[in-house]
Design a protein around this motif. Structure first.
Motif, short mmCIF file in Angstrom:
data_model
loop_
_atom_site.label_atom_id
_atom_site.label_comp_id
_atom_site.label_asym_id
_atom_site.label_seq_id
_atom_site.Cartn_x
_atom_site.Cartn_y
_atom_site.Cartn_z
N TYR A 61 13.51 13.06 -42.12
CA TYR A 61 14.82 12.43 -42.14
C TYR A 61 15.09 11.79 -40.79
N GLY A 62 15.40 10.53 -40.78
CA GLY A 62 15.87 9.88 -39.57
C GLY A 62 14.86 9.05 -38.82
N TRP A 63 15.34 8.04 -38.18
CA TRP A 63 14.66 7.11 -37.27
C TRP A 63 13.77 6.09 -37.95
N ASN A 64 13.40 6.25 -39.19
CA ASN A 64 12.57 5.23 -39.82
C ASN A 64 13.34 3.91 -39.96
N LYS A 65 14.61 3.98 -40.31
CA LYS A 65 15.40 2.75 -40.45
C LYS A 65 15.70 2.13 -39.09
N VAL A 66 15.96 2.97 -38.09
CA VAL A 66 16.21 2.46 -36.73
C VAL A 66 14.98 1.72 -36.22
N SER A 67 13.82 2.31 -36.39
CA SER A 67 12.60 1.66 -35.92
C SER A 67 12.35 0.37 -36.70
N PHE A 68 12.68 0.34 -37.98
CA PHE A 68 12.48 -0.86 -38.79
C PHE A 68 13.36 -2.01 -38.30
N SER A 89 34.36 -9.06 -40.11
CA SER A 89 33.69 -8.35 -41.21
C SER A 89 33.79 -6.85 -41.01
N TRP A 90 33.68 -6.12 -42.12
CA TRP A 90 33.78 -4.67 -42.08
C TRP A 90 32.63 -4.04 -42.83
N VAL A 91 32.19 -2.91 -42.35
CA VAL A 91 31.24 -2.07 -43.07
C VAL A 91 31.93 -0.73 -43.27
N VAL A 92 31.88 -0.23 -44.47
CA VAL A 92 32.53 1.05 -44.76
C VAL A 92 31.48 2.03 -45.23
N HIS A 93 31.45 3.19 -44.60
CA HIS A 93 30.55 4.25 -45.03
C HIS A 93 31.35 5.26 -45.81
N CYS A 94 30.98 5.48 -47.05
CA CYS A 94 31.68 6.46 -47.88
C CYS A 94 31.01 7.82 -47.73
N ALA A 95 31.82 8.81 -47.47
CA ALA A 95 31.28 10.16 -47.33
C ALA A 95 30.63 10.59 -48.64
N HIS A 96 29.54 11.33 -48.51
CA HIS A 96 28.83 11.81 -49.69
C HIS A 96 28.17 13.14 -49.34
N PRO A 97 27.84 13.93 -50.32
CA PRO A 97 27.17 15.20 -50.03
C PRO A 97 25.82 14.95 -49.35
N LYS A 98 25.44 15.86 -48.48
CA LYS A 98 24.13 15.74 -47.83
C LYS A 98 23.04 15.84 -48.88
N GLN A 134 19.10 18.34 -45.94
CA GLN A 134 19.26 19.79 -45.78
C GLN A 134 17.94 20.44 -45.35
N ARG A 135 16.83 20.04 -46.01
CA ARG A 135 15.52 20.60 -45.63
C ARG A 135 15.19 20.26 -44.19
N PHE A 136 15.46 19.01 -43.80
CA PHE A 136 15.16 18.58 -42.44
C PHE A 136 15.98 19.38 -41.42
N ALA A 137 17.25 19.59 -41.71
CA ALA A 137 18.14 20.30 -40.78
C ALA A 137 17.66 21.72 -40.49
N PHE A 138 16.98 22.34 -41.45
CA PHE A 138 16.55 23.72 -41.27
C PHE A 138 15.06 23.87 -40.97
N ARG A 170 11.71 18.68 -37.12
CA ARG A 170 12.65 18.07 -36.17
C ARG A 170 11.99 17.86 -34.82
N VAL A 171 11.20 18.82 -34.35
CA VAL A 171 10.51 18.68 -33.06
C VAL A 171 9.46 17.57 -33.14
N ARG A 172 8.73 17.50 -34.25
CA ARG A 172 7.73 16.45 -34.43
C ARG A 172 8.39 15.07 -34.43
N ASN A 173 9.53 14.94 -35.12
CA ASN A 173 10.25 13.67 -35.13
C ASN A 173 10.77 13.30 -33.74
N ARG A 174 11.23 14.30 -32.99
CA ARG A 174 11.73 14.03 -31.65
C ARG A 174 10.60 13.53 -30.75
N ALA A 175 9.43 14.15 -30.84
CA ALA A 175 8.28 13.70 -30.04
C ALA A 175 7.88 12.28 -30.45
#
Length: 98
Positions: free
Chosen positions: A14-21, A38-47, A52-56, A61-66
């Motif tokens: 989870y994370g950084w693939n879109k930022v790098s793209f 212009s406006w961008v609206v982010h609608c809250a949604h369940p995780k 959830q798997r990534f968070a735990f 997470r350490v591999r992604n940080r490296a």
């Protein structure tokens, strides 16, 4: 302009693939602009279950940080031109009032 390939596979889970793209698009010559009316609206949604798997999962997470730090170092090297300063990612769009 050529389009970069798929997301950077170093970023798993989870994370950084879109930022790098987005940075790859920038490096390929695509332009980005800030559009003040212009406006961008982010609608809250369940995780998502992936989020959830990534968070735990500390190992992922350490591999992604490296991978992120390695990618940022590569990015700094790629973007340091003759001036030593990176070109801006986006420009401010000025409307002519039309």
């Amino acid at each position: 302009e050529s389009c970069p390939g798929p997301f950077d596979e170093r970023f798993s889970g989870y994370g950084w693939n879109k930022v790098s793209f987005v940075h790859e698009l920038h490096r390929a010559g695509f332009s980005f602009a800030v559009l003040p009316a212009s406006w961008v609206v982010h609608c809250a949604h369940p995780k998502s279950s992936e989020s959830q798997r990534f968070a735990f999962n500390l190992e992922t997470r350490v591999r992604n940080r490296a991978a992120r730090f390695a990618w940022l170092a590569e990015l700094a090297e790629l973007h340091s031109g003759a001036s030593g300063r990176p070109r801006p990612l986006c420009r401010r769009f000025v409307s002519d009032g039309a």
